[in-house]
Design a protein around this motif. Structure first.
Motif, PDB file in Angstrom:
ATOM      1  N   LYS A  18       0.843  -1.194   0.000  1.00 20.54           N
ATOM      2  CA  LYS A  18       0.000   0.000   0.000  1.00 20.54           C
ATOM      3  C   LYS A  18       0.873   1.237   0.000  1.00 20.54           C
ATOM      4  O   LYS A  18       1.962   1.239   0.546  1.00 20.54           O
ATOM      5  CB  LYS A  18      -0.915  -0.005   1.220  1.00 20.54           C
ATOM      6  N   LYS A  19       0.384   2.274  -0.621  1.00 23.04           N
ATOM      7  CA  LYS A  19       1.090   3.546  -0.708  1.00 23.04           C
ATOM      8  C   LYS A  19       0.649   4.434   0.446  1.00 23.04           C
ATOM      9  O   LYS A  19      -0.541   4.622   0.680  1.00 23.04           O
ATOM     10  CB  LYS A  19       0.752   4.203  -2.050  1.00 23.04           C
ATOM     11  N   ASN A  20       1.601   4.966   1.191  1.00 19.40           N
ATOM     12  CA  ASN A  20       1.310   5.898   2.279  1.00 19.40           C
ATOM     13  C   ASN A  20       1.472   7.329   1.784  1.00 19.40           C
ATOM     14  O   ASN A  20       2.380   7.620   1.008  1.00 19.40           O
ATOM     15  CB  ASN A  20       2.287   5.681   3.440  1.00 19.40           C
ATOM     16  N   PHE A  21       0.586   8.210   2.229  1.00 22.48           N
ATOM     17  CA  PHE A  21       0.728   9.626   1.923  1.00 22.48           C
ATOM     18  C   PHE A  21      -0.032  10.432   2.965  1.00 22.48           C
ATOM     19  O   PHE A  21      -1.023   9.963   3.523  1.00 22.48           O
ATOM     20  CB  PHE A  21       0.224   9.952   0.501  1.00 22.48           C
ATOM     21  N   PRO A  22       0.430  11.650   3.250  1.00 26.87           N
ATOM     22  CA  PRO A  22      -0.272  12.483   4.221  1.00 26.87           C
ATOM     23  C   PRO A  22      -1.575  13.016   3.622  1.00 26.87           C
ATOM     24  O   PRO A  22      -1.658  13.274   2.414  1.00 26.87           O
ATOM     25  CB  PRO A  22       0.704  13.619   4.509  1.00 26.87           C
ATOM     26  N   LEU A  23      -2.571  13.160   4.439  1.00 16.45           N
ATOM     27  CA  LEU A  23      -3.858  13.680   3.985  1.00 16.45           C
ATOM     28  C   LEU A  23      -4.297  14.784   4.935  1.00 16.45           C
ATOM     29  O   LEU A  23      -4.451  14.550   6.139  1.00 16.45           O
ATOM     30  CB  LEU A  23      -4.915  12.557   3.973  1.00 16.45           C
ATOM     31  N   ARG A  24      -4.457  15.971   4.402  1.00 15.55           N
ATOM     32  CA  ARG A  24      -4.986  17.073   5.198  1.00 15.55           C
ATOM     33  C   ARG A  24      -6.485  17.112   4.962  1.00 15.55           C
ATOM     34  O   ARG A  24      -6.932  17.111   3.815  1.00 15.55           O
ATOM     35  CB  ARG A  24      -4.326  18.392   4.794  1.00 15.55           C
ATOM     36  N   ILE A  25      -7.244  17.127   6.033  1.00 15.04           N
ATOM     37  CA  ILE A  25      -8.699  17.063   5.915  1.00 15.04           C
ATOM     38  C   ILE A  25      -9.326  17.987   6.958  1.00 15.04           C
ATOM     39  O   ILE A  25      -8.808  18.127   8.067  1.00 15.04           O
ATOM     40  CB  ILE A  25      -9.184  15.595   6.064  1.00 15.04           C
ATOM     41  N   ASP A  26     -10.398  18.598   6.582  1.00 15.40           N
ATOM     42  CA  ASP A  26     -11.133  19.485   7.477  1.00 15.40           C
ATOM     43  C   ASP A  26     -11.530  18.723   8.747  1.00 15.40           C
ATOM     44  O   ASP A  26     -12.036  17.585   8.644  1.00 15.40           O
ATOM     45  CB  ASP A  26     -12.389  19.999   6.752  1.00 15.40           C
ATOM     46  N   PRO A  27     -11.304  19.288   9.927  1.00 12.45           N
ATOM     47  CA  PRO A  27     -11.620  18.578  11.175  1.00 12.45           C
ATOM     48  C   PRO A  27     -13.088  18.151  11.298  1.00 12.45           C
ATOM     49  O   PRO A  27     -13.380  17.076  11.821  1.00 12.45           O
ATOM     50  CB  PRO A  27     -11.252  19.580  12.274  1.00 12.45           C
ATOM     51  N   THR A  28     -13.990  18.968  10.794  1.00  8.51           N
ATOM     52  CA  THR A  28     -15.416  18.604  10.853  1.00  8.51           C
ATOM     53  C   THR A  28     -15.690  17.385   9.983  1.00  8.51           C
ATOM     54  O   THR A  28     -16.391  16.454  10.402  1.00  8.51           O
ATOM     55  CB  THR A  28     -16.298  19.792  10.409  1.00  8.51           C
TER      56      THR A  28
END
Length: 57
Positions: free
Chosen positions: A4-14
């Motif tokens: 599996k490929k790992n990558f950072p994900l920025r996501i809105d807290p809500t």
């Protein structure tokens, strides 16, 4: 099975809280639920090959 490929994900807290609750309802981790949702949408859009196509059948 492929790595599996790992990558950072920025996501809105809500949105994260919504996905976290939804994942708990489905007995999945947040990570696996995000992957499930993305896979289902890719299938729906016709962008994910069928298992048959992947195996060369």
């Amino acid at each position: 099975m492929a790595k599996k490929k790992n990558f950072p994900l920025r996501i809105d807290p809500t949105l994260y809280k919504v996905i976290e609750s939804w994942a708990n309802d489905e007995f999945r981790s947040v990570n696996s639920h995000i992957e499930y949702l993305l896979r289902e949408q890719a299938k729906k859009a016709g962008r994910l090959p069928n298992k048959r196509d992947e195996n060369g059948s």
